[in-house]
Design a protein around this motif. Structure first.
Motif, PDB file in Angstrom:
ATOM      1  N   ARG A 194       0.830  -1.216   0.000  1.00  0.00           N
ATOM      2  CA  ARG A 194       0.000   0.000   0.000  1.00  0.00           C
ATOM      3  C   ARG A 194       0.860   1.259   0.000  1.00  0.00           C
ATOM      4  O   ARG A 194       0.515   2.242  -0.650  1.00  0.00           O
ATOM      5  N   VAL A 195       1.992   1.228   0.715  1.00  0.00           N
ATOM      6  CA  VAL A 195       2.898   2.386   0.711  1.00  0.00           C
ATOM      7  C   VAL A 195       3.409   2.622  -0.706  1.00  0.00           C
ATOM      8  O   VAL A 195       3.468   3.767  -1.172  1.00  0.00           O
ATOM      9  N   LYS A 196       3.747   1.551  -1.402  1.00  0.00           N
ATOM     10  CA  LYS A 196       4.252   1.672  -2.778  1.00  0.00           C
ATOM     11  C   LYS A 196       3.197   2.218  -3.734  1.00  0.00           C
ATOM     12  O   LYS A 196       3.529   2.719  -4.799  1.00  0.00           O
ATOM     13  N   GLN A 197       1.940   2.141  -3.316  1.00  0.00           N
ATOM     14  CA  GLN A 197       0.837   2.697  -4.119  1.00  0.00           C
ATOM     15  C   GLN A 197       0.476   4.106  -3.638  1.00  0.00           C
ATOM     16  O   GLN A 197      -0.594   4.608  -3.937  1.00  0.00           O
ATOM     17  N   ASP A 198       1.379   4.712  -2.866  1.00  0.00           N
ATOM     18  CA  ASP A 198       1.213   6.083  -2.352  1.00  0.00           C
ATOM     19  C   ASP A 198       0.051   6.246  -1.375  1.00  0.00           C
ATOM     20  O   ASP A 198      -0.563   7.311  -1.301  1.00  0.00           O
ATOM     21  N   ASP A 199      -0.228   5.223  -0.605  1.00  0.00           N
ATOM     22  CA  ASP A 199      -1.263   5.278   0.426  1.00  0.00           C
ATOM     23  C   ASP A 199      -0.663   5.912   1.684  1.00  0.00           C
ATOM     24  O   ASP A 199       0.137   5.297   2.380  1.00  0.00           O
ATOM     25  N   GLU A 200      -1.038   7.161   1.953  1.00  0.00           N
ATOM     26  CA  GLU A 200      -0.493   7.889   3.095  1.00  0.00           C
ATOM     27  C   GLU A 200      -0.870   7.240   4.424  1.00  0.00           C
ATOM     28  O   GLU A 200      -0.084   7.255   5.376  1.00  0.00           O
ATOM     29  N   ASN A 201      -2.063   6.679   4.498  1.00  0.00           N
ATOM     30  CA  ASN A 201      -2.487   6.008   5.728  1.00  0.00           C
ATOM     31  C   ASN A 201      -1.621   4.785   6.012  1.00  0.00           C
ATOM     32  O   ASN A 201      -1.324   4.485   7.163  1.00  0.00           O
ATOM     33  N   ALA A 202      -1.223   4.100   4.952  1.00  0.00           N
ATOM     34  CA  ALA A 202      -0.360   2.928   5.125  1.00  0.00           C
ATOM     35  C   ALA A 202       1.000   3.354   5.666  1.00  0.00           C
ATOM     36  O   ALA A 202       1.558   2.689   6.546  1.00  0.00           O
ATOM     37  N   PHE A 203       1.533   4.472   5.157  1.00  0.00           N
ATOM     38  CA  PHE A 203       2.820   4.935   5.668  1.00  0.00           C
ATOM     39  C   PHE A 203       2.701   5.373   7.124  1.00  0.00           C
ATOM     40  O   PHE A 203       3.587   5.097   7.935  1.00  0.00           O
ATOM     41  N   ALA A 204       1.597   6.018   7.483  1.00  0.00           N
ATOM     42  CA  ALA A 204       1.385   6.405   8.878  1.00  0.00           C
ATOM     43  C   ALA A 204       1.345   5.171   9.779  1.00  0.00           C
ATOM     44  O   ALA A 204       1.926   5.162  10.869  1.00  0.00           O
ATOM     45  N   GLU A 205       0.697   4.120   9.296  1.00  0.00           N
ATOM     46  CA  GLU A 205       0.638   2.867  10.055  1.00  0.00           C
ATOM     47  C   GLU A 205       2.031   2.251  10.182  1.00  0.00           C
ATOM     48  O   GLU A 205       2.415   1.768  11.251  1.00  0.00           O
ATOM     49  N   LEU A 206       2.807   2.296   9.104  1.00  0.00           N
ATOM     50  CA  LEU A 206       4.170   1.765   9.128  1.00  0.00           C
ATOM     51  C   LEU A 206       5.032   2.556  10.123  1.00  0.00           C
ATOM     52  O   LEU A 206       5.795   1.974  10.891  1.00  0.00           O
TER      53      LEU A 206
END
Length: 115
Positions: free
Chosen positions: A13-25
């Motif tokens: 999801r991060v690789k798909q530019d999902d900001e929420n996924a990066f926040a979770e990471l």
């Protein structure tokens, strides 16, 4: 679901530019990034103060390194057939990024007549 599978889904999801996924990471790896930042703070202070790099700046460098690690991670083996986990990969990337910042800091100090 295994923890590593869960992380791989977040990385996708991060690789798909999902900001929420990066926040979770970031939340999942907060202890890793905080530990790295706190490990490097004494090196900056030993050089006569942090100068242009404060605690928040180092946290941002660590977050950028985590983001880059997430974007570039591919499941690989260590040459002995064992998969390298994202956690280990991220730790190496964050540490290397902070080492680069420290080198830049020390180089600037030498040019300015410091250390």
């Amino acid at each position: 679901m295994r923890l590593e599978d869960d992380i791989l889904m977040i990385l996708s999801r991060v690789k798909q530019d999902d900001e929420n996924a990066f926040a979770e990471l970031c939340e999942r790896y907060r202890s890793l990034t905080e530990a790295a930042v706190h490990r490097f703070i004494p090196s900056f202070e030993a050089d006569g103060g942090q100068g242009e790099y404060g605690l928040d700046d180092l946290r941002q460098y660590a977050a950028v390194a985590l983001y880059r690690a997430a974007r570039s991670y591919e499941e690989h083996t260590d040459g002995k057939g064992k998969a390298v986990s994202f956690g280990l990969y991220a730790k190496i990337c964050v540490n290397n990024a902070l080492i680069s910042v420290l080198r830049k800091h020390r180089s600037a100090q030498r040019k300015n007549g410091g250390v």
